[in-house]
Design an enzyme around this catalytic site. Structure first.
Site, PDB file in Angstrom:
ATOM      1  N   HIS A 179      -7.934  -4.848  -1.188  1.00  0.00           N
ATOM      2  CA  HIS A 179      -6.739  -4.174  -0.704  1.00  0.00           C
ATOM      3  C   HIS A 179      -6.414  -4.686   0.706  1.00  0.00           C
ATOM      4  CE1 HIS A 179      -3.979  -0.700  -0.788  1.00  0.00           C
ATOM      5  NE2 HIS A 179      -4.205  -0.629   0.510  1.00  0.00           N
ATOM      6  N   ASP A 210      -9.464  -3.759  -5.737  1.00  0.00           N
ATOM      7  CA  ASP A 210      -8.787  -2.651  -5.070  1.00  0.00           C
ATOM      8  C   ASP A 210      -8.953  -1.382  -5.909  1.00  0.00           C
ATOM      9  OD1 ASP A 210      -7.064  -0.913  -3.786  1.00  0.00           O
ATOM     10  OD2 ASP A 210      -5.305  -2.211  -3.944  1.00  0.00           O
ATOM     11  N   SER A 249       0.829  -1.201   0.000  1.00  0.00           N
ATOM     12  CA  SER A 249       0.000   0.000   0.000  1.00  0.00           C
ATOM     13  C   SER A 249       0.871   1.261   0.000  1.00  0.00           C
ATOM     14  CB  SER A 249      -0.960  -0.050   1.196  1.00  0.00           C
ATOM     15  OG  SER A 249      -1.949   0.935   1.106  1.00  0.00           O
TER      16      SER A 249
END
Length: 323
Positions: A292, A262, A165
């Site tokens: 995600h 995501d 991320s």
């Protein structure tokens, strides 16, 4: 985009991902949506304890590394006495959450699967620390260990960066910073990137995906960005919008992983297509049925463990390839 027009992703998830979404930890209070940032950080740490349990045992060592911003805590994971390479890990959390404990299992598994020393970097969080502090702290950590390799029994000739991320952005940005500023910390043999954001302000996936289930609505993404950047001009910086950097030359080999549902998946697709178009070594893999942050859930999701092993294999292959 009206929420009603978004893809109903919760009906399309894999069985494993659905089980994680529906899983309720005993005694865990609800997310403190109205709490201050410190309250949310403590909750995130508490919520991640379950997902970090039962991780591989190995030698670990904590080290405070001096940087221009003060000491930064690092944690060295050593699966064996000697290491063929170092993998620096930058945790996710939208630049505002997370630490070495919230991503402990991920780093332990990477150390086990690569056989290399993994060094987690507890960079300063936003909004208290603004761009580019986390990158400069990461670079300072790399410089420190390159100068103290013998003290820590490290092989600093071959290094890599990894992150998930926001940590994926920091991993790639730090490698590009080293290249662009001509800073030598070792030969960067690979970068492992799981579902990162790399500078897009809008995309098809950001419109179609994202909701309360993943904390990645448009409002959430704007909040993370405002917390991290100093001003609007930083949006176009080549170490924040990485597509404004030179991706046509000398980019270390990149393993680019994405989650099917995501909102940030288009960042990964664009990064892969850009590198591929300019003959920069890269590999892209999308993990179907996932949201995600799925990398955290290897206790319940075999595909999360697969994604870690895929990245580890990519890194190990580059250890054997002269560059």
């Amino acid at each position: 985009m009206k929420p009603e027009n978004k893809i109903p992703v919760l009906t399309r998830l894999s069985d494993e991902m659905t089980a994680v979404v529906n899983f309720q930890q005993p005694g865990l209070p609800p997310w403190p949506a109205d709490g201050d940032i410190e309250t949310q950080r403590q909750y995130y740490l508490l919520e991640r304890r379950f997902w970090n349990a039962d991780a591989p045992s190995m030698t670990t060592r904590t080290c405070a590394v001096p940087t221009p911003y003060g000491d930064v805590t690092t944690r060295l994971y050593s699966p064996q006495p000697t290491s063929q390479a170092i993998l620096y890990y930058l945790h996710g959390g939208g630049f505002i959450l997370g630490n070495l404990d919230t991503h402990d299992r991920i780093m332990r598994l990477l150390a086990r699967y690569t056989g290399c020393t993994v060094i987690g970097i507890d960079y300063s969080l936003s909004p208290q620390a603004r761009y580019p502090q986390a990158i400069e702290e990461t670079v300072a950590v790399c410089s420190y260990f390159s100068q103290h390799a013998d003290e820590y029994s490290l092989n600093v000739e071959k290094i890599g960066f990894a992150g998930d991320s926001a940590g994926a952005m920091l991993a790639l940005a730090s490698a590009l910073w080293l290249r662009d500023k001509h800073i030598r910390c070792g030969n960067v043999i690979a970068i492992l990137l799981w579902y990162g954001l790399y500078g897009l302000q809008d995309s098809v996936s950001r419109r179609l995906f994202g909701g309360a289930w993943d904390g990645l609505t448009r409002e959430d993404l704007d909040m993370y960005e405002k917390a991290y950047l100093r001003n609007e001009d930083d949006r176009e910086s080549p170490w924040y919008c990485l597509f404004n950097n030179d991706l046509t030359r000398d980019v270390p080999p990149c393993f680019i992983a994405s989650a099917e549902f995501d909102p940030l998946i288009d960042d990964s697709r664009l990064l892969h297509q850009t590198l591929q178009a300019h003959q920069q070594p890269c590999e892209y893999k999308m993990y179907p049925g996932t949201l995600h942050a799925f990398l955290h859930y290897s206790r319940m999701m075999t595909i999360a463990d697969d994604a870690l092993q895929d990245g580890a294999r990519f890194f190990m292959a580059r250890m054997k390839t002269p560059r």
